[in-house]
Design an enzyme around this catalytic site. Structure first.
Site, PDB file in Angstrom:
ATOM      1  N   HIS A 183      -1.618  -7.609 -12.786  1.00  0.00           N
ATOM      2  CA  HIS A 183      -3.017  -7.744 -13.205  1.00  0.00           C
ATOM      3  C   HIS A 183      -3.223  -7.339 -14.657  1.00  0.00           C
ATOM      4  CE1 HIS A 183      -3.627  -7.513  -8.734  1.00  0.00           C
ATOM      5  NE2 HIS A 183      -4.166  -8.660  -9.070  1.00  0.00           N
ATOM      6  N   TYR A 201      -2.807 -19.026  -2.752  1.00  0.00           N
ATOM      7  CA  TYR A 201      -3.592 -17.828  -2.437  1.00  0.00           C
ATOM      8  C   TYR A 201      -5.024 -18.221  -2.072  1.00  0.00           C
ATOM      9  CZ  TYR A 201      -6.384 -13.661  -3.216  1.00  0.00           C
ATOM     10  OH  TYR A 201      -7.291 -12.644  -3.069  1.00  0.00           O
ATOM     11  N   GLY A 234       0.830  -1.205   0.000  1.00  0.00           N
ATOM     12  CA  GLY A 234       0.000   0.000   0.000  1.00  0.00           C
ATOM     13  C   GLY A 234       0.864   1.254   0.000  1.00  0.00           C
ATOM     14  N   GLY A 285      -1.515 -21.868 -11.854  1.00  0.00           N
ATOM     15  CA  GLY A 285      -2.576 -21.572 -10.891  1.00  0.00           C
ATOM     16  C   GLY A 285      -3.812 -20.920 -11.479  1.00  0.00           C
ATOM     17  N   ASP A 286      -3.844 -20.651 -12.793  1.00  0.00           N
ATOM     18  CA  ASP A 286      -4.981 -19.961 -13.414  1.00  0.00           C
ATOM     19  C   ASP A 286      -6.078 -20.928 -13.866  1.00  0.00           C
ATOM     20  OD1 ASP A 286      -4.099 -17.349 -13.232  1.00  0.00           O
ATOM     21  OD2 ASP A 286      -3.313 -17.259 -15.283  1.00  0.00           O
TER      22      ASP A 286
END
Ligand code: UDP
Length: 343
Positions: free
Chosen positions: A190, A142, A38, A285-286
């Site tokens: 992303h 995740y 952040g 992992g997709d």
């Protein structure tokens, strides 16, 4: 009525949009963040407490200093590919960190939490539209870490009377450039930001991770939902928790799937730039396709997403990426790498 809300992870992408939503409606916002991913500059509403969920003493100080009516928990590591390569920080932050937060809440009699979960808890889905009852079977660390934390909330409802709403986001996207917030990851993975940065001639060359999936054009299909609509759902969850005991779960998406290629084509029409890309191997992992049923959130929470088409979502992100603020790692004068990131 207004309330005092602790936003854990409020310096991050979704958390900062949450702070904007609540502050604009008169709530008192406090942000807790370790600033690992952040940004101080994204904390534009409310006080920032710099603390880490892995440090129980820091959490204790945060809860001792002020009374909170509810907590919203956005602190997490959230990258599928990274979680496959480096699972330990995913389990420590997302599992142990959440447990530390829940213990601090119990110790300070804060009994309501909205928890950020993910479509990644479903793994490879077995139905077209994924509703809340769809079997959970994560295919990456995740998703597994988030599923464990969901279980904590169910157990805590029973044992301690903790009230919770778990919101499983599909693909969070978009920005509120007019409020100075948007997606600003030092190491951006992303799709939409990568596509838009490629349109600007910035960032690494765009790669499409696999075009041999079992989908119409062979690329992965995802359900993109605007961060402001996610914020709306959280605010509704606050009211819901005040009325209803127990642990509740909702899926948040637009119930529409777009392939990677469709996202690139829409971004090309929004930006007016023909965006070059290469097809690369699949990313570990997709799943091929993740599309939500959000019927329950609409019916039970009264959620009415405003950003239901892909074009305005991408357009809001485009205005953000074209002109990032000085604190964004994508600002022309920013350092190439933020400290503390996992590259
Ligand atoms: N993707 C891609 N190129 C990129 C980033 C993502 O092809 O530079 C693909 C990715 O493999 C997935 C989809 O776009 O199929 C959405 O990925 P993203 O990381 O945005 O979100 P996720 O679905 O992993 O949460």
């Amino acid at each position: 009525s207004t309330s005092s809300i602790l936003i854990c992870g409020g310096a991050g992408y979704i958390g900062s949009h949450m702070a904007q939503w609540l502050a604009e409606r008169g709530h008192t916002v406090t942000v807790l963040d370790n600033l690992s991913t952040g940004h101080r500059g994204a904390v534009r509403w409310g006080r920032l407490i710099e603390a880490d969920l892995m440090d129980p003493a820091g959490l204790k100080r945060a809860f001792s200093g002020q009374r909170f009516d509810a907590v919203m928990h956005f602190c997490a590591r959230s990258l599928v590919g990274e979680s496959v390569a480096e699972p330990y920080p995913y389990y420590s932050n997302n599992v142990t960190g959440t447990l530390n937060l829940l213990e601090a809440m119990r110790d300070h009699d804060v009994s309501q939490i909205v928890f950020s979960s993910t479509a990644a808890v479903f793994g490879n889905p077995i139905s077209e539209a994924i509703d809340e009852e769809h079997p959970r079977s994560p295919i990456n660390p995740y998703g597994a870490s988030k599923l464990m934390a969901e279980r904590f909330l169910a157990d805590a409802a029973h044992a301690y009377g903790l009230r919770s709403v778990t919101l499983r986001y599909f693909n969070a996207a978009g920005a509120l450039p007019e409020h100075g917030i948007g997606e600003a990851h030092a190491c951006e993975t992303h799709l939409i930001p990568n596509v838009l940065r490629a349109a600007l001639g910035q960032g690494p060359a765009l790669k499409v991770f696999g075009n041999d999936y079992d989908t119409a054009d062979g690329t992965c299909v995802r359900d993109y939902v605007h961060v402001q609509d996610l914020a709306q759902a959280h605010a509704l969850a606050l009211g819901f928790m005040a009325r209803e005991a127990g642990a509740h779960t909702f899926n948040l998406g637009n119930a529409q799937g777009f392939s990677v290629q469709e996202v690139i084509a829409t971004a090309a029409s929004v930006t007016g730039v023909q965006i070059p890309y290469d097809v690369a191997p699949r990313r570990a992992g997709d799943p091929a396709r993740l599309v939500a049923s959000s019927e329950k959130a609409r019916r039970v929470l009264g959620w009415t997403p405003q950003w239901t088409a892909l074009e305005p979502i991408i357009e809001s992100a485009w205005r953000w990426h074209r002109d990032p603020p000085s604190w964004s790692p994508h600002h022309p004068h920013a350092h190439a790498h933020a400290p503390g990131q996992i590259a």
